[in-house]
Design an enzyme around this catalytic site. Sequence first.
Site, short mmCIF file in Angstrom:
data_model
loop_
_atom_site.label_atom_id
_atom_site.label_comp_id
_atom_site.label_asym_id
_atom_site.label_seq_id
_atom_site.Cartn_x
_atom_site.Cartn_y
_atom_site.Cartn_z
N HIS A 202 3.76 -1.09 3.73
CA HIS A 202 3.08 0.19 3.50
C HIS A 202 4.17 1.25 3.28
O HIS A 202 4.99 1.50 4.17
CB HIS A 202 2.23 0.54 4.73
CG HIS A 202 1.49 1.83 4.61
ND1 HIS A 202 0.28 1.94 3.96
CD2 HIS A 202 1.76 3.08 5.08
CE1 HIS A 202 -0.17 3.18 4.03
NE2 HIS A 202 0.72 3.89 4.70
N GLN B 51 4.22 2.74 12.53
CA GLN B 51 5.11 3.88 12.32
C GLN B 51 6.37 3.34 11.65
O GLN B 51 6.72 2.17 11.83
CB GLN B 51 5.45 4.50 13.70
CG GLN B 51 6.28 5.75 13.63
CD GLN B 51 5.61 6.82 12.79
OE1 GLN B 51 5.73 6.80 11.56
NE2 GLN B 51 4.89 7.72 13.42
N SER C 183 0.88 -1.17 0.00
CA SER C 183 0.00 0.00 0.00
C SER C 183 0.92 1.23 0.00
O SER C 183 2.08 1.14 0.41
CB SER C 183 -0.92 -0.01 1.21
OG SER C 183 -0.21 -0.30 2.39
N PHE D 122 11.90 14.86 11.36
CA PHE D 122 10.63 14.16 11.42
C PHE D 122 10.71 12.99 12.42
O PHE D 122 9.79 12.77 13.20
CB PHE D 122 10.29 13.67 10.01
CG PHE D 122 8.86 13.30 9.85
CD1 PHE D 122 7.85 14.20 10.15
CD2 PHE D 122 8.49 12.04 9.38
CE1 PHE D 122 6.52 13.86 10.02
CE2 PHE D 122 7.17 11.69 9.24
CZ PHE D 122 6.18 12.60 9.56
N GLU E 38 1.23 5.50 0.62
CA GLU E 38 0.60 6.66 1.29
C GLU E 38 1.02 7.98 0.64
O GLU E 38 2.19 8.20 0.37
CB GLU E 38 1.01 6.65 2.77
CG GLU E 38 0.42 7.77 3.58
CD GLU E 38 0.72 7.62 5.06
OE1 GLU E 38 0.56 6.51 5.62
OE2 GLU E 38 1.12 8.62 5.68
N ASP F 193 -2.15 14.16 15.23
CA ASP F 193 -1.35 15.08 16.03
C ASP F 193 -1.82 16.48 15.69
O ASP F 193 -2.04 16.79 14.52
CB ASP F 193 0.14 14.95 15.68
CG ASP F 193 0.72 13.66 16.22
OD1 ASP F 193 0.41 13.31 17.37
OD2 ASP F 193 1.48 13.02 15.48
P1 FAD Z 1 -3.98 6.46 19.66
O1 FAD Z 1 -4.05 5.03 19.29
O2 FAD Z 1 -5.20 7.13 20.14
O3 FAD Z 1 -2.81 6.58 20.74
C1 FAD Z 1 -2.22 7.85 21.05
C2 FAD Z 1 -1.44 7.76 22.36
O4 FAD Z 1 -2.35 7.67 23.45
C3 FAD Z 1 -0.55 6.52 22.50
O5 FAD Z 1 0.55 6.91 23.28
C4 FAD Z 1 -1.43 5.53 23.25
O6 FAD Z 1 -0.66 4.58 23.95
C5 FAD Z 1 -2.19 6.47 24.16
N1 FAD Z 1 -3.55 6.05 24.50
C6 FAD Z 1 -4.47 5.47 23.69
N2 FAD Z 1 -5.64 5.30 24.34
C7 FAD Z 1 -5.46 5.78 25.59
C8 FAD Z 1 -6.29 5.91 26.75
N3 FAD Z 1 -7.54 5.47 26.76
N4 FAD Z 1 -5.76 6.47 27.88
C9 FAD Z 1 -4.49 6.92 27.89
N5 FAD Z 1 -3.65 6.82 26.83
C10 FAD Z 1 -4.13 6.26 25.69
N6 FAD Z 1 -1.18 11.80 11.92
C11 FAD Z 1 -1.98 12.73 11.32
O7 FAD Z 1 -2.17 13.82 11.91
N7 FAD Z 1 -2.55 12.50 10.09
C12 FAD Z 1 -2.38 11.33 9.42
O8 FAD Z 1 -2.92 11.15 8.33
C13 FAD Z 1 -1.57 10.32 10.02
N8 FAD Z 1 -1.37 9.12 9.42
C14 FAD Z 1 -0.66 8.13 10.07
C15 FAD Z 1 -0.54 6.88 9.48
C16 FAD Z 1 0.16 5.85 10.11
C17 FAD Z 1 0.25 4.51 9.46
C18 FAD Z 1 0.77 6.10 11.38
C19 FAD Z 1 1.55 5.02 12.06
C20 FAD Z 1 0.67 7.36 11.96
C21 FAD Z 1 -0.05 8.37 11.34
N9 FAD Z 1 -0.21 9.63 11.91
C22 FAD Z 1 -0.98 10.60 11.30
C23 FAD Z 1 0.43 9.95 13.20
C24 FAD Z 1 -0.50 9.66 14.39
O9 FAD Z 1 -1.67 10.41 14.30
C25 FAD Z 1 0.27 10.00 15.65
O10 FAD Z 1 1.28 9.05 15.86
C26 FAD Z 1 -0.56 10.22 16.89
O11 FAD Z 1 0.28 10.80 17.88
C27 FAD Z 1 -1.18 8.96 17.47
O12 FAD Z 1 -2.19 8.48 16.70
P2 FAD Z 1 -2.85 7.04 17.02
O13 FAD Z 1 -3.95 6.87 16.08
O14 FAD Z 1 -1.81 6.01 17.11
O15 FAD Z 1 -3.42 7.37 18.49
#
Ligand code: FAD
Length: 275
Positions: A257, A167, A7, A207, A9, A100
């Site tokens: 990916h 990541q 895939s 980054f 991105e 983020d």
């Molecule tokens: P989550 O899974 O919600 O986790 C975030 C943090 O909170 C982690 O440290 C987790 O351990 C913690 N956590 C989760 N649930 C809880 C809870 N209930 N209580 C306390 N802590 C908790 N960013 C963008 O802005 N746009 C994008 O398009 C984008 N694409 C991405 C694509 C991929 C494949 C990856 C790997 C990352 C991407 N990111 C993107 C970055 C991502 O948004 C960041 O890494 C962000 O900081 C975390 O997102 P997440 O979905 O993993 O969050």
Amino acid sequence: MPLPPISIEFFPPKTPAGTRKLHKVREQLNVFEPEYFSVTYGAGGSTRSGTRQTVLDIRAAGCAVAPHLSFGTDEPEVIGELIDTYRDAGIDRVVALRGDAPSGVGGSGQLRYAKELVEFIRERTGDHFHIEVAAYPEIHPESRSIEADIHYFKEKVEAGADRAITQYFYNADAYFRYLDLCSRAGITVDIVPGIMPITNYVNLKRFSAGCGAEIPRWLDRQLESFGDDTETLFAFGIEVITTLCERLIAGGAPGIHFYALNQSDPTRQIIRNLS
Ligand code: FAD
């Protein structure tokens, strides 16, 4: 060694020239028959219309596409409408994230965890979407421990995620160890490694510091030594990433990916090497 599904991105271009370039890049990469292209989303809606347009353009060209989505600080209904638009356009895969906050934007609201978005998508659209979520072999930078991170990853899967994309990382052992830990924690979904081609040392370093991806010392030093010699750095980067992918594939990675950053050359060369 057969190549697993790939895939690719992209991010939404900001200018007409960027849009034309991405169109060409997509055509060049489409010859490798990726399982899908994905398009990033700025949490807080900073790229909402750009992401939507890019996604719909890719779909209109007949390719499978997965929009990235996050609540950011938006009202759920705003995201709900976006989800409906994608479903109505025949899109059946999304990448659900917390996102983020863009740098420079103050924390006026709390970002909502990805798990909440997974739940929301399932409540709204049932099983229509295949949901991808993010995973972190080198630990999410805000996590207090790998155990906590895996605990919350598992919650996303239990909420309805079908698969994860990691990541990026340059240390294959971190990925394989992470697979073991996830498996021991009872996580059974596929975890696809995310691969960042190396094309620019300064950008990569900046980054990586932000997202918690480690550049191993040997790699960092070697990249730094190339200075302005971008051609040598590029060739070296292709070799390093090809070797990394070979190891991942040999170890059973269920897919690859590519974070293509709207460029075709690095990803094309790596896939050709692997094929
Ligand atoms: P989550 O899974 O919600 O986790 C975030 C943090 O909170 C982690 O440290 C987790 O351990 C913690 N956590 C989760 N649930 C809880 C809870 N209930 N209580 C306390 N802590 C908790 N960013 C963008 O802005 N746009 C994008 O398009 C984008 N694409 C991405 C694509 C991929 C494949 C990856 C790997 C990352 C991407 N990111 C993107 C970055 C991502 O948004 C960041 O890494 C962000 O900081 C975390 O997102 P997440 O979905 O993993 O969050």
